[in-house]
Motif scaffolding. Sequence first.
Motif, PDB file in Angstrom:
ATOM      1  N   SER A  41       0.863  -0.986  -0.017  1.00 60.44           N
ATOM      2  CA  SER A  41      -0.039   0.087  -0.273  1.00 60.44           C
ATOM      3  C   SER A  41       0.798   1.165   0.054  1.00 60.44           C
ATOM      4  N   LEU A  42       0.393   2.089  -0.654  1.00 63.12           N
ATOM      5  CA  LEU A  42       1.329   3.428  -1.115  1.00 63.12           C
ATOM      6  C   LEU A  42       0.655   4.648  -0.705  1.00 63.12           C
ATOM      7  N   ALA A  43       1.166   5.743  -0.112  1.00 60.77           N
ATOM      8  CA  ALA A  43       0.477   7.014   0.198  1.00 60.77           C
ATOM      9  C   ALA A  43       1.587   7.994   0.029  1.00 60.77           C
ATOM     10  N   TYR A  44       1.228   9.039  -0.707  1.00 57.26           N
ATOM     11  CA  TYR A  44       2.219  10.012  -0.940  1.00 57.26           C
ATOM     12  C   TYR A  44       1.794  11.494   0.168  1.00 57.26           C
ATOM     13  N   VAL A  45       2.706  11.803   0.770  1.00 53.38           N
ATOM     14  CA  VAL A  45       2.669  12.604   1.864  1.00 53.38           C
ATOM     15  C   VAL A  45       3.473  13.914   1.731  1.00 53.38           C
ATOM     16  N   ILE A  46       2.689  15.082   1.657  1.00 59.09           N
ATOM     17  CA  ILE A  46       3.248  16.384   1.430  1.00 59.09           C
ATOM     18  C   ILE A  46       3.233  17.286   2.520  1.00 59.09           C
ATOM     19  N   GLY A  47       4.106  17.846   3.216  1.00 54.70           N
ATOM     20  CA  GLY A  47       4.095  18.631   4.289  1.00 54.70           C
ATOM     21  C   GLY A  47       4.956  19.899   4.047  1.00 54.70           C
ATOM     22  N   ALA A  48       4.812  20.753   5.085  1.00 58.02           N
ATOM     23  CA  ALA A  48       5.671  22.074   4.889  1.00 58.02           C
ATOM     24  C   ALA A  48       7.236  21.718   5.490  1.00 58.02           C
ATOM     25  N   GLU A  49       8.064  22.618   4.481  1.00 55.80           N
ATOM     26  CA  GLU A  49       9.338  22.134   4.575  1.00 55.80           C
ATOM     27  C   GLU A  49       9.705  22.638   5.941  1.00 55.80           C
ATOM     28  N   GLY A  50      10.613  21.670   6.788  1.00 49.25           N
ATOM     29  CA  GLY A  50      11.007  22.186   8.210  1.00 49.25           C
ATOM     30  C   GLY A  50      10.198  22.076   9.327  1.00 49.25           C
ATOM     31  N   ASP A  51       8.685  21.600   9.041  1.00 45.28           N
ATOM     32  CA  ASP A  51       7.933  21.238   9.811  1.00 45.28           C
ATOM     33  C   ASP A  51       8.198  20.583  11.170  1.00 45.28           C
ATOM     34  N   GLU A  52       8.504  21.045  12.153  1.00 45.65           N
ATOM     35  CA  GLU A  52       8.858  20.048  13.372  1.00 45.65           C
ATOM     36  C   GLU A  52       7.649  19.406  13.911  1.00 45.65           C
ATOM     37  N   LYS A  53       6.528  20.028  13.837  1.00 46.20           N
ATOM     38  CA  LYS A  53       5.325  19.134  14.345  1.00 46.20           C
ATOM     39  C   LYS A  53       5.331  17.793  13.444  1.00 46.20           C
ATOM     40  N   LEU A  54       5.195  17.982  12.237  1.00 45.43           N
ATOM     41  CA  LEU A  54       4.899  16.743  11.472  1.00 45.43           C
ATOM     42  C   LEU A  54       6.234  15.647  11.812  1.00 45.43           C
ATOM     43  N   ALA A  55       7.379  16.066  11.634  1.00 47.96           N
ATOM     44  CA  ALA A  55       8.592  15.292  12.346  1.00 47.96           C
ATOM     45  C   ALA A  55       8.279  14.482  13.464  1.00 47.96           C
TER      46      ALA A  55
END
Length: 204
Positions: A41-55
């Motif tokens: 199963s695959l999913a594409y994830v796009i965040g905001a560059e340098g987003d510490e909350k996502l990390a």
Amino acid sequence: MSEQRSRWQRKGAWDGIAIPGRTGATSGAPGLTVTPRHDVSLAYVIGAEGDEKLASRFMTRFKLELPQTPRVVSGSMLDLVWAGPAQWLAASIRPVMPAELTAELGQLAAVTDQTDARAVLKLHGPRVRDVLAKGCPVDLHPRAFRRGDTALTTIGGIGTQIWWADVDEAFHLAVPRSMAGSFWSWLVPSAQEFGVEILPAKNG
């Protein structure tokens, strides 16, 4: 209507294309072994560059550090393949993974299920690099393309994400599902001289 629905069956991207068996040179061990992966199963994830909350969310929930360079990180629940700045391809053998990521990440990232949009192959064997070198401009020699590396490139003129997982000796490739037949038409003839063993697809 219910009787009609019961006749629908899910079809893998490589069904009718990758027929199990040996082709090309038949003497000795095959130079290339191919496994169609219908179980991923695959999913594409796009965040905001340098987003510490996502990390932080990925580390807390999945024990994974988001790769910031063309690398792959592997965990018990999923693998994360770098796919550009603040972009990742998540891969898992768990069918619910895309939905779980959507729910877990909420407003932190955009998540798009790519399971039925990509066709995935696992390639290994002593001549796998020789085969790929015929159509891939990336230097895949181990001194240049290390275990755990990934690249967004073209192979046989088809846009491909390729990665060398850090848990095995195989290359993994994801191509657009609509181009699966064209990619196969390039791959098998390119490997004929080395011998190709096509294994039954892994189904989820």
